[in-house]
Design an enzyme around this catalytic site. Sequence first.
Site, PDB file in Angstrom:
ATOM      1  N   SER A 127      44.097  36.227  35.208  1.00 52.16           N
ATOM      2  CA  SER A 127      43.564  37.454  34.609  1.00 52.16           C
ATOM      3  C   SER A 127      43.258  38.411  35.745  1.00 52.16           C
ATOM      4  O   SER A 127      43.312  38.045  36.920  1.00 52.16           O
ATOM      5  CB  SER A 127      42.305  37.162  33.772  1.00 52.16           C
ATOM      6  OG  SER A 127      41.325  36.474  34.530  1.00 52.16           O
ATOM      7  N   LEU A 161      30.277  28.348  26.721  1.00 54.35           N
ATOM      8  CA  LEU A 161      31.576  28.206  26.068  1.00 54.35           C
ATOM      9  C   LEU A 161      32.552  29.151  26.737  1.00 54.35           C
ATOM     10  O   LEU A 161      32.306  30.359  26.810  1.00 54.35           O
ATOM     11  CB  LEU A 161      31.474  28.538  24.578  1.00 54.35           C
ATOM     12  CG  LEU A 161      32.804  28.568  23.810  1.00 54.35           C
ATOM     13  CD1 LEU A 161      33.477  27.200  23.814  1.00 54.35           C
ATOM     14  CD2 LEU A 161      32.595  29.073  22.381  1.00 54.35           C
ATOM     15  N   GLY A 164      39.477  30.140  25.859  1.00 57.07           N
ATOM     16  CA  GLY A 164      40.706  30.427  26.579  1.00 57.07           C
ATOM     17  C   GLY A 164      40.518  30.149  28.057  1.00 57.07           C
ATOM     18  O   GLY A 164      40.719  31.024  28.905  1.00 57.07           O
ATOM     19  N   CYS A 165      40.142  28.921  28.374  1.00 59.67           N
ATOM     20  CA  CYS A 165      39.680  28.576  29.726  1.00 59.67           C
ATOM     21  C   CYS A 165      40.801  28.463  30.755  1.00 59.67           C
ATOM     22  O   CYS A 165      40.523  28.336  31.953  1.00 59.67           O
ATOM     23  CB  CYS A 165      38.914  27.264  29.687  1.00 59.67           C
ATOM     24  SG  CYS A 165      39.912  25.840  29.182  1.00 59.67           S
ATOM     25  N   GLY A 166      42.059  28.502  30.320  1.00 63.37           N
ATOM     26  CA  GLY A 166      43.162  28.420  31.268  1.00 63.37           C
ATOM     27  C   GLY A 166      43.141  27.122  32.057  1.00 63.37           C
ATOM     28  O   GLY A 166      42.910  26.038  31.521  1.00 63.37           O
ATOM     29  N   GLY A 168      40.933  26.360  34.209  1.00 63.56           N
ATOM     30  CA  GLY A 168      39.562  26.001  34.533  1.00 63.56           C
ATOM     31  C   GLY A 168      38.940  26.719  35.714  1.00 63.56           C
ATOM     32  O   GLY A 168      37.897  26.291  36.220  1.00 63.56           O
ATOM     33  N   GLN A 191      47.935  23.380  30.626  1.00 56.03           N
ATOM     34  CA  GLN A 191      46.763  23.938  31.306  1.00 56.03           C
ATOM     35  C   GLN A 191      45.640  22.916  31.397  1.00 56.03           C
ATOM     36  O   GLN A 191      45.065  22.695  32.463  1.00 56.03           O
ATOM     37  CB  GLN A 191      46.257  25.172  30.560  1.00 56.03           C
ATOM     38  CG  GLN A 191      47.029  26.449  30.816  1.00 56.03           C
ATOM     39  CD  GLN A 191      46.353  27.658  30.173  1.00 56.03           C
ATOM     40  OE1 GLN A 191      45.652  27.532  29.169  1.00 56.03           O
ATOM     41  NE2 GLN A 191      46.581  28.818  30.744  1.00 56.03           N
ATOM     42  N   CYS A 343      54.544  45.323  33.621  1.00 59.55           N
ATOM     43  CA  CYS A 343      53.095  45.377  33.367  1.00 59.55           C
ATOM     44  C   CYS A 343      52.383  46.142  34.476  1.00 59.55           C
ATOM     45  O   CYS A 343      51.476  46.938  34.210  1.00 59.55           O
ATOM     46  CB  CYS A 343      52.532  43.969  33.233  1.00 59.55           C
ATOM     47  SG  CYS A 343      53.016  43.126  31.700  1.00 59.55           S
TER      48      CYS A 343
END
Length: 371
Positions: A127, A161, A164-166, A168, A191, A343
Amino acid sequence: MRNAIRKKVETLFSSAGVSFVGNSPWDLKIKNDSFYERVAAKGSLGFGEAYMDGWFESEKLDQTIYKVVKAGLERKGGKSWRDLLLFVLSRLINQQDRSRAFEVGERHYDIGNDLFQEMLDPELVYSCAYWKKAKNLAEAQINKLDLICRKIKLKPGMKILDIGCGWGGFARYAAKRYGANVVGISVSKEQLSLATDLSKGLNIEYRLQDYRAVNESFDRIVSIGQMEHVGFKNYATYMKIAYRCLKEGGLFLLHTIGSNDTSRVGDAWIEKYIFPNSLLPSSAQLTKAAEKLFVLEDLQNFGSYYDQTLMAWYNNFEKSWKKLGSKYGERFYRMWKFYLLACAGAFRARKLQLWQFVFSKDMEGVYEGVR
């Protein structure tokens, strides 16, 4: 007819300062004359597919896309048949319902951990990085993780929480540096397999789980790069679940790519090849979904940093291609290159944004924002 179509496409790109016969690094070199009909018929989908198939080249594809997006060619070129189909489907069905929740994990995030390990920073944070005072990608991602922890006023022993932790990255940082107990959920088996290996000995629990299946209480909630997969029909549901799971006095940080415009359909090429069932929210859609639930305490936009992040990912990808090429192949290379550079160009044109919202639930006193 073919000459008329060619003239139309050339005129369209010329309005963005992109030539088919020029020598600027963003100009296009056409390798297949069917390019013009393909773009005229299929818009952005046809343009992306033409690049994947080697029908044109650009020395600086990111700058080409920047100019195209800045000039608004996607609005001037008309709607392709796939754009119209996506619009109709968005009205008729919930493309991000529970039955489709794991599709993006299987088709994107499960592509191969080796690819992402080569492309991303050491903590595998997928991200936008926070480049303020950072000298490289690794520092910029750590800056972002720490910024999030400070924004949510994280303290030792708190239960978080991570939706969408990917792989980690945030979970490990929060557990190591702030003494947090983290539950990370993802829709990607690959993942979570790697995240588990990288997080041994830490107070982290990983789950292969859709956000709608969570029903327990947390001191803090973070959602980093997850809202892009939720869909406009589910924004209110997403907010209600976050509200339900957040303890009184808690904070919820939402980190998401956003669009300047409210829409019900995403880009056709991205939808088909990169992120199925994806859609970028507008700020209006998100704040509307949070109404009567949360107090919006803080909002920060650092979308311009995503250009820099994407270019860093692209450079890493290019450097590692000799290692990856035999597994993934030339067409994948062109697809992935188009994805990253397109992008980057869109963020450079400020068509896309990166927002961090901080919402509170029944919090007393003044929220002190941090940067």
